[in-house]
Design an enzyme around this catalytic site. Structure first.
Site, PDB file in Angstrom:
ATOM      1  N   LYS A 173       0.827  -1.213   0.000  1.00 54.34           N
ATOM      2  CA  LYS A 173       0.000   0.000   0.000  1.00 54.34           C
ATOM      3  C   LYS A 173       0.858   1.257   0.000  1.00 54.34           C
ATOM      4  O   LYS A 173       0.600   2.181  -0.758  1.00 54.34           O
ATOM      5  CB  LYS A 173      -0.876   0.060   1.268  1.00 54.34           C
ATOM      6  CG  LYS A 173      -1.911  -1.018   1.384  1.00 54.34           C
ATOM      7  CD  LYS A 173      -2.859  -0.726   2.559  1.00 54.34           C
ATOM      8  CE  LYS A 173      -2.190  -0.711   3.918  1.00 54.34           C
ATOM      9  NZ  LYS A 173      -1.728  -2.022   4.383  1.00 54.34           N
ATOM     10  N   ARG A 213      -9.220   0.799   9.168  1.00 60.19           N
ATOM     11  CA  ARG A 213      -8.790  -0.582   9.351  1.00 60.19           C
ATOM     12  C   ARG A 213      -9.828  -1.388  10.102  1.00 60.19           C
ATOM     13  O   ARG A 213      -9.621  -2.579  10.340  1.00 60.19           O
ATOM     14  CB  ARG A 213      -7.502  -0.596  10.153  1.00 60.19           C
ATOM     15  CG  ARG A 213      -6.235  -0.799   9.337  1.00 60.19           C
ATOM     16  CD  ARG A 213      -5.111  -0.791  10.353  1.00 60.19           C
ATOM     17  NE  ARG A 213      -3.913  -1.445   9.952  1.00 60.19           N
ATOM     18  CZ  ARG A 213      -2.879  -0.835   9.396  1.00 60.19           C
ATOM     19  NH1 ARG A 213      -2.940   0.420   9.054  1.00 60.19           N
ATOM     20  NH2 ARG A 213      -1.780  -1.510   9.161  1.00 60.19           N
ATOM     21  N   ARG A 244      11.756  -2.795  11.320  1.00 58.27           N
ATOM     22  CA  ARG A 244      10.771  -2.336  12.302  1.00 58.27           C
ATOM     23  C   ARG A 244      10.451  -3.464  13.275  1.00 58.27           C
ATOM     24  O   ARG A 244      10.343  -4.606  12.876  1.00 58.27           O
ATOM     25  CB  ARG A 244       9.490  -1.935  11.572  1.00 58.27           C
ATOM     26  CG  ARG A 244       9.280  -0.450  11.527  1.00 58.27           C
ATOM     27  CD  ARG A 244       8.261  -0.084  10.506  1.00 58.27           C
ATOM     28  NE  ARG A 244       6.991  -0.782  10.707  1.00 58.27           N
ATOM     29  CZ  ARG A 244       5.946  -0.636   9.895  1.00 58.27           C
ATOM     30  NH1 ARG A 244       6.025   0.152   8.852  1.00 58.27           N
ATOM     31  NH2 ARG A 244       4.834  -1.282  10.119  1.00 58.27           N
ATOM     32  N   ARG A 277      -0.227  -9.667  13.018  1.00 60.83           N
ATOM     33  CA  ARG A 277      -0.811  -8.579  12.223  1.00 60.83           C
ATOM     34  C   ARG A 277      -1.684  -9.131  11.099  1.00 60.83           C
ATOM     35  O   ARG A 277      -2.701  -8.545  10.751  1.00 60.83           O
ATOM     36  CB  ARG A 277       0.301  -7.704  11.636  1.00 60.83           C
ATOM     37  CG  ARG A 277       0.941  -6.812  12.689  1.00 60.83           C
ATOM     38  CD  ARG A 277       2.262  -6.292  12.239  1.00 60.83           C
ATOM     39  NE  ARG A 277       2.158  -5.272  11.213  1.00 60.83           N
ATOM     40  CZ  ARG A 277       3.166  -4.911  10.429  1.00 60.83           C
ATOM     41  NH1 ARG A 277       4.337  -5.513  10.541  1.00 60.83           N
ATOM     42  NH2 ARG A 277       2.998  -3.981   9.526  1.00 60.83           N
TER      43      ARG A 277
HETATM   44  P1  ADP Z   1       1.422  -1.842   7.891  1.00 53.87           P
HETATM   45  O1  ADP Z   1       2.833  -2.064   7.577  1.00 53.87           O
HETATM   46  O2  ADP Z   1       0.762  -2.923   8.639  1.00 53.87           O
HETATM   47  O3  ADP Z   1       0.631  -1.315   6.748  1.00 53.87           O
HETATM   48  P2  ADP Z   1       1.227   0.668   9.257  1.00 53.87           P
HETATM   49  O4  ADP Z   1       2.531   1.304   9.109  1.00 53.87           O
HETATM   50  O5  ADP Z   1       0.087   1.147   8.462  1.00 53.87           O
HETATM   51  O6  ADP Z   1       1.424  -0.884   9.092  1.00 53.87           O
HETATM   52  O7  ADP Z   1       0.786   0.687  10.801  1.00 53.87           O
HETATM   53  C1  ADP Z   1       1.633   0.228  11.836  1.00 53.87           C
HETATM   54  C2  ADP Z   1       0.832   0.030  13.106  1.00 53.87           C
HETATM   55  O8  ADP Z   1       0.171   1.248  13.483  1.00 53.87           O
HETATM   56  C3  ADP Z   1      -0.304  -0.989  12.990  1.00 53.87           C
HETATM   57  O9  ADP Z   1       0.141  -2.296  13.189  1.00 53.87           O
HETATM   58  C4  ADP Z   1      -1.235  -0.515  14.108  1.00 53.87           C
HETATM   59  O10 ADP Z   1      -0.775  -0.919  15.385  1.00 53.87           O
HETATM   60  C5  ADP Z   1      -1.126   0.983  14.018  1.00 53.87           C
HETATM   61  N1  ADP Z   1      -2.153   1.543  13.110  1.00 53.87           N
HETATM   62  C6  ADP Z   1      -1.941   2.169  11.919  1.00 53.87           C
HETATM   63  N2  ADP Z   1      -3.111   2.535  11.349  1.00 53.87           N
HETATM   64  C7  ADP Z   1      -4.087   2.123  12.190  1.00 53.87           C
HETATM   65  C8  ADP Z   1      -5.506   2.182  12.164  1.00 53.87           C
HETATM   66  N3  ADP Z   1      -6.184   2.733  11.132  1.00 53.87           N
HETATM   67  N4  ADP Z   1      -6.188   1.644  13.221  1.00 53.87           N
HETATM   68  C9  ADP Z   1      -5.546   1.104  14.258  1.00 53.87           C
HETATM   69  N5  ADP Z   1      -4.220   0.996  14.342  1.00 53.87           N
HETATM   70  C10 ADP Z   1      -3.485   1.503  13.326  1.00 53.87           C
END
Ligand code: ADP
Ligand code: ZN
Length: 211
Positions: free
Chosen positions: A13, A88, A156, A167
């Site tokens: 994404k 999400r 990370r 996740r």
């Molecule tokens: P990914 O690599 O899973 O796309 P992101 O960088 O978008 O991860 O998000 C990292 C973390 O931040 C998620 O695992 C969650 O803990 C938190 N997070 C991000 N966006 C949301 C959301 N819309 N609702 C709840 N938690 C979120």
């Protein structure tokens, strides 16, 4: 264009968001990046989020909904935006709908779990500017160094294998139902994630040209 990007963690994404953002000259709003910035600065919100993100769990809805409301009210969102990582959960999507901003489409990037696990293990991010790379699919020019700002890249904490599995299960339980949610609104677009980023991009741009 007001676009939502859906997909499992590691589906690509963020990478697609960067490309669309440039092509359409609209900002990308990544809740993950906003949360990580808050963590780094040690703000109250960052401290609240820390325990969840490190376990690979979602931050509570009211926290991210607050973040998004504030961010979408800024001027640079007037001409459109891309949401990367929000909504999400169904309650987050309902909160977004209640803001009446007229989302055009939700684009879901589909990638099999087995492929996700493979990809995540190679993911490297820049702690300074947030750029992300991959040891196989998106190599930085110099091994282990950010192309954008020259900082040393890191893994990370939430990309560690056990956290990735967690996740993924959170994604299937809480986020995947959003596909039906947006399908029912006639807004769902689907793209099969490809091995090569440029192949996925071609499919993404073709899908977006239909809206
Ligand atoms: P990914 O690599 O899973 O796309 P992101 O960088 O978008 O991860 O998000 C990292 C973390 O931040 C998620 O695992 C969650 O803990 C938190 N997070 C991000 N966006 C949301 C959301 N819309 N609702 C709840 N938690 C979120
Ligand atoms: Zn950097």
């Amino acid at each position: 264009m007001k676009l939502i990007l859906l997909g499992a963690p590691g589906a690509g994404k963020g990478t697609q968001a960067e490309i669309i953002s440039e092509k359409y000259s609209i900002p990308t709003i990544s809740t993950g990046n906003i949360i990580r910035a808050a963590l780094k600065e040690g703000t109250e919100m960052g401290l609240k989020a820390k325990e969840y993100t490190e376990r690979g769990e979602l931050v509570p809805d009211e926290v991210v909904i607050g973040i998004i409301k504030e961010r979408l009210s800024l001027d640079d969102c007037k001409g459109g935006f891309i949401l990367d990582g929000f909504p999400r959960t169904i309650p987050q999507a309902e909160a977004l709908d209640s803001m009446n901003i007229g989302i055009d489409a939700a684009l879901s990037i589909e990638v099999a779990d087995s492929e996700i696990v493979k990809r995540m293990s190679g993911r490297r991010v820049c702690p300074a500017c947030g750029a992300s790379f991959h040891t196989e699919y998106k190599k930085p020019e110099k091994d282990g160094i950010c192309d954008v700002c020259g900082e040393a890249l890191i893994i990370r904490k939430d990309d560690e294998p056990q956290t990735v599995l967690n996740r993924l299960s959170v994604y299937h339980d809480q986020t995947e139902p959003l596909k039906s949610y947006y399908k029912a609104q006639g807004k769902l677009l689907t793209v099969e994630g490809q091995d090569k980023v440029s192949d996925t991009t071609a499919l993404t741009l073709a899908a977006l040209s239909e809206i």
